[in-house]
Design a protein around this motif. Structure first.
Motif, short mmCIF file in Angstrom:
data_model
loop_
_atom_site.label_atom_id
_atom_site.label_comp_id
_atom_site.label_asym_id
_atom_site.label_seq_id
_atom_site.Cartn_x
_atom_site.Cartn_y
_atom_site.Cartn_z
N ARG A 297 8.18 7.45 46.33
CA ARG A 297 8.99 7.35 47.56
C ARG A 297 10.35 6.70 47.32
O ARG A 297 11.27 6.91 48.12
CB ARG A 297 8.24 6.57 48.63
CG ARG A 297 6.97 7.25 49.13
CD ARG A 297 6.50 6.64 50.45
NE ARG A 297 6.36 5.20 50.36
CZ ARG A 297 5.26 4.56 49.96
NH1 ARG A 297 4.20 5.28 49.59
NH2 ARG A 297 5.20 3.25 49.92
N SER A 298 10.48 5.91 46.24
CA SER A 298 11.72 5.16 46.07
C SER A 298 12.29 5.25 44.66
O SER A 298 13.41 5.71 44.46
CB SER A 298 11.49 3.69 46.45
OG SER A 298 12.68 2.95 46.36
N GLY A 299 11.52 4.82 43.68
CA GLY A 299 12.06 4.72 42.33
C GLY A 299 12.54 6.04 41.77
O GLY A 299 13.65 6.14 41.23
N LEU A 300 11.72 7.08 41.92
CA LEU A 300 12.09 8.38 41.35
C LEU A 300 13.30 9.01 42.05
O LEU A 300 14.25 9.42 41.37
CB LEU A 300 10.88 9.31 41.38
CG LEU A 300 11.04 10.68 40.72
CD1 LEU A 300 11.50 10.55 39.28
CD2 LEU A 300 9.75 11.48 40.80
N PRO A 301 13.33 9.09 43.40
CA PRO A 301 14.54 9.67 44.02
C PRO A 301 15.80 8.84 43.76
O PRO A 301 16.88 9.41 43.54
CB PRO A 301 14.20 9.73 45.50
CG PRO A 301 12.98 8.89 45.69
CD PRO A 301 12.27 8.88 44.39
N ASN A 302 15.68 7.52 43.77
CA ASN A 302 16.86 6.70 43.47
C ASN A 302 17.35 6.94 42.05
O ASN A 302 18.55 7.06 41.79
CB ASN A 302 16.53 5.22 43.66
CG ASN A 302 16.66 4.77 45.10
OD1 ASN A 302 17.43 5.35 45.88
ND2 ASN A 302 15.92 3.74 45.48
N PHE A 303 16.41 7.01 41.10
CA PHE A 303 16.81 7.27 39.72
C PHE A 303 17.50 8.62 39.60
O PHE A 303 18.55 8.76 38.94
CB PHE A 303 15.59 7.22 38.79
CG PHE A 303 15.89 7.77 37.42
CD1 PHE A 303 16.55 7.01 36.48
CD2 PHE A 303 15.54 9.08 37.09
CE1 PHE A 303 16.86 7.53 35.22
CE2 PHE A 303 15.83 9.61 35.84
CZ PHE A 303 16.49 8.83 34.90
N LEU A 304 16.91 9.64 40.21
CA LEU A 304 17.48 10.98 40.10
C LEU A 304 18.88 11.05 40.70
O LEU A 304 19.77 11.71 40.14
CB LEU A 304 16.56 12.00 40.79
CG LEU A 304 15.24 12.29 40.06
CD1 LEU A 304 14.30 13.08 40.95
CD2 LEU A 304 15.51 13.04 38.76
N ALA A 305 19.09 10.36 41.81
CA ALA A 305 20.43 10.37 42.43
C ALA A 305 21.46 9.77 41.49
O ALA A 305 22.57 10.31 41.32
CB ALA A 305 20.39 9.61 43.75
N VAL A 306 21.10 8.66 40.82
CA VAL A 306 22.03 8.02 39.89
C VAL A 306 22.20 8.87 38.64
O VAL A 306 23.32 9.07 38.15
CB VAL A 306 21.55 6.60 39.53
CG1 VAL A 306 22.47 5.97 38.49
CG2 VAL A 306 21.49 5.72 40.78
N ALA A 307 21.10 9.41 38.12
CA ALA A 307 21.18 10.22 36.90
C ALA A 307 22.03 11.46 37.12
O ALA A 307 22.82 11.85 36.24
CB ALA A 307 19.77 10.60 36.45
N LEU A 308 21.88 12.10 38.26
CA LEU A 308 22.66 13.31 38.54
C LEU A 308 24.13 12.98 38.78
O LEU A 308 25.01 13.76 38.39
CB LEU A 308 22.06 14.04 39.74
CG LEU A 308 20.68 14.67 39.48
CD1 LEU A 308 20.03 15.08 40.79
CD2 LEU A 308 20.79 15.85 38.52
N ALA A 309 24.39 11.86 39.41
CA ALA A 309 25.79 11.45 39.59
C ALA A 309 26.43 11.17 38.24
O ALA A 309 27.60 11.54 38.01
CB ALA A 309 25.85 10.21 40.48
N LEU A 310 25.69 10.53 37.35
CA LEU A 310 26.20 10.31 35.99
C LEU A 310 26.38 11.63 35.27
O LEU A 310 27.37 11.85 34.56
CB LEU A 310 25.24 9.42 35.20
CG LEU A 310 25.20 7.93 35.57
CD1 LEU A 310 24.06 7.24 34.85
CD2 LEU A 310 26.54 7.25 35.23
N GLY A 311 25.40 12.55 35.43
CA GLY A 311 25.49 13.85 34.78
C GLY A 311 26.70 14.63 35.21
O GLY A 311 27.31 15.37 34.42
N GLU A 312 27.06 14.47 36.46
CA GLU A 312 28.24 15.14 36.99
C GLU A 312 29.51 14.69 36.25
O GLU A 312 30.47 15.45 36.13
CB GLU A 312 28.35 14.79 38.48
CG GLU A 312 29.31 15.63 39.28
CD GLU A 312 29.24 15.24 40.75
OE1 GLU A 312 29.28 16.15 41.60
OE2 GLU A 312 29.13 14.02 41.05
N LEU A 313 29.47 13.47 35.72
CA LEU A 313 30.61 12.92 34.99
C LEU A 313 30.47 13.09 33.48
O LEU A 313 31.29 12.56 32.72
CB LEU A 313 30.77 11.43 35.32
CG LEU A 313 31.16 11.11 36.77
CD1 LEU A 313 31.07 9.60 37.01
CD2 LEU A 313 32.57 11.62 37.06
#
Length: 552
Positions: A297-313
């Motif tokens: 509910r929290s750790g995985l979606p939060n991680f994915l949001a940060v990882a994808l934002a980093l991936g975008e860069l």
């Protein structure tokens, strides 16, 4: 003060000091000196009587520490003064003056190279020199070798369970038996097959690769109301405008939650703020700890949001860690999510990022995590490697085998505690494929076994002799220190680690089994009559009718 900051000087201080010993070593030293025997030449052997953990092998370790200890061995004024305070007040002052001059300049050491396979009764170390000096060395050498070898063997067992592909990290410093135990465990778990340690001092002093990211305290310290002083992050390629990472994470969170079928209010704001802060500090090495609040509910979606934002860069997150719950099941579920998210958002690197686990992992859980189909890549082990819960001591002993060139033997009321007299050589007999067949102990002056020639051997505990024909013969005990001087460079820790893994790869699977393994044979060149059945016979057996080592 400059010397205290030198890593080599710090390591020498950390290993051992002359008074890291038992008092009876000092009382015996006084007895030898008073009897005029201090400089008689003597030889001791350091060995163990049974393989640890119910296994059939051990790894020899601690030699480097022993050599450094011997080369630096010298009683300081404060050491001598303390001994004077605990020995009888009427002790001759000349004895203490004698101690001030004691060093290891006349000591010789033969030993198994670090990382060698070791078996019961075969010396790990042979230490020769003046009787008083080599007696004083007993306790510190046992201390340096026993725990190091136990840890290396325990780590090797865990590596055998995990297999060659899983990455093993030692994380037991906070669970170790004190700072010295922690440093030793971090060092020799690496020698035994672990890939690295969380222990920074082991990295500084011993060259152990270090690893670590963040703890739950870092995540719980954030509420989500914090404003980063600089939330801007430049693209990984270094070109293009800087981007507000926190804002991009919020945008990605909407997309991630929609894909996962979760509301954007479910993931914890503070956890997300912690991940953003960590990503700003380590954009090229971002790793998320997922179980502070709720993995799904929290750790995985939060991680994915940060990882994808980093991936975008242009950055790539390195992985996630789990520290609670059913680690195997969660890792499989997370990998499935990574694969779907990777395809959904065209970030192919995401599906294969590392999943690390920890949480009081022992042999049974490790076997479960290493099974076919496990999605776990990295396993952190603490208590189970540094405390050796299945067997907390290797039980090494240090026994006198000769004085003045004459053999010495301990009989005792316990046959298992009998010692083998005389200065000895040890050889490993090998099959054509390089696998060890058996180890042979014999008197140093005897003709060594020859490759391709039959040899009659009495293995320990056997009822009859064996006739063997080795394809190769390896001398086991190498000369490392002669009259206080190093004879050859000591291998690096990494080299000893590689040697240990190579040695284990040649050992028969029957001897590597962790439960009910086949005992590895150690024997002596066969006499013409069988060895005596029990210690009760020993005093009555004519020496000429038996090989001196037939009591194996």
């Amino acid at each position: 003060m400059a010397a205290e900051q030198d890593p080599e000087a710090l390591e020498a201080l950390a290993a051992a000091r002359p008074l890291l010993t038992d008092l009876y070593q000092a009382t015996m030293a006084l007895g030898y000196w008073r009897a005029g025997r201090a400089r008689e030449q003597a030889e001791f052997e350091l060995f163990f009587r049974g393989c640890p953990f119910g296994g059939a092998f051990a790894l020899a370790a601690g030699l480097r520490d022993c050599v450094r200890f011997l080369r630096a061995f010298r009683l300081r004024d404060a050491d001598v003064q303390f001994l004077a305070s605990v020995l009888p007040p009427d002790t001759d002052p000349a004895f203490f003056e004698y101690l001030r001059a004691v060093d290891c300049s006349d000591v010789t050491v033969r030993a198994l190279p670090e990382g060698s396979l070791a078996f019961p009764g075969v010396p790990l170390l042979q230490v020769g020199g003046p009787l008083l000096v080599v007696q004083l060395l007993e306790t510190p050498l046992l201390c340096l070798v026993s725990y190091a070898s136990l840890i290396a063997t325990n780590a090797a067992r865990l590596r055998l369970i995990a297999g060659p592909k899983k990455r093993l990290l030692e994380m037991g410093l906070r669970r170790a038996q004190g700072p010295d135990g922690g440093l030793t465990a971090s060092t020799y778990s690496y020698l035994g097959g672990f890939d690295g340690s969380s222990n920074v001092l082991a990295g500084q002093l011993r060259g152990v690769p270090v690893a670590g990211t963040l703890a739950h305290s870092f995540i719980t310290s954030f509420l989500g109301t914090e404003v980063p002083p600089d939330p801007m992050l430049a693209p990984a390629a270094g070109q293009g405008p800087r981007v507000d990472l926190a804002a991009r994470v919020e945008a990605w969170l909407d997309r991630v939650c929609a894909h996962l079928g979760r509301g954007v209010q479910e993931p914890h704001r503070g956890e997300r703020a912690a991940f953003v802060a960590y990503a700003l500090a380590f954009p090229r090495a971002f790793q998320g700890l997922l179980d502070t609040y709720s993995v799904q509910r929290s750790g995985l979606p939060n991680f994915l949001a940060v990882a994808l934002a980093l991936g975008e860069l242009g950055y790539r997150a390195v992985g996630v860690r789990l520290d609670s719950g059913d680690l195997l099941q969660q890792a499989q579920e997370i990998r499935r999510v990574f694969r779907t998210i990777s395809g959904q958002f065209q970030m192919p690197w995401l599906e294969s990022i590392s999943i690390a686990v920890s949480n009081n992992i022992g042999e049974e859980e490790l076997a479960r995590l290493a099974q076919e189909g496990s999605e776990v890549n990295v396993i952190g082990i603490g208590t189970s490697v540094v405390t050796c819960p299945r067997q907390p001591s290797l039980g090494c002993v240090y026994k006198l085998v000769s004085v003045g060139g004459q053999p010495r033997m301990k009989l005792t009321e316990d046959p298992e505690k009998q010692t083998l007299p005389g200065s000895k050589a040890a050889f490993r007999l090998l099959r054509a494929d390089g696998s060890p067949l058996l180890d042979v102990l014999q008197l140093a002056e005897e003709q060594p076994p020859q490759a391709g020639r039959e040899l009659r051997v009495w293995p320990r505990g056997a009822q009859e002799a064996w006739t063997v024909k080795p394809a190769r013969v390896e001398p086991l005990l190498r000369l490392w220190v002669q009259r206080g001087q190093l004879c050859e460079p000591l291998p690096s820790l990494a080299e000893s680690r590689a040697f240990a893994q190579l040695s284990l790869s040649h050992l028969s699977p029957d001897h590597k089994r962790l439960e009910q393994p086949a005992p590895y044979p150690v024997g002596a060149p066969g006499p013409h009559v069988p060895p005596p059945p029990s210690s009760a016979c020993l005093p009555f057996i004519p020496v000429a009718t038996h090989h001196p080592l037939s009591f194996l």
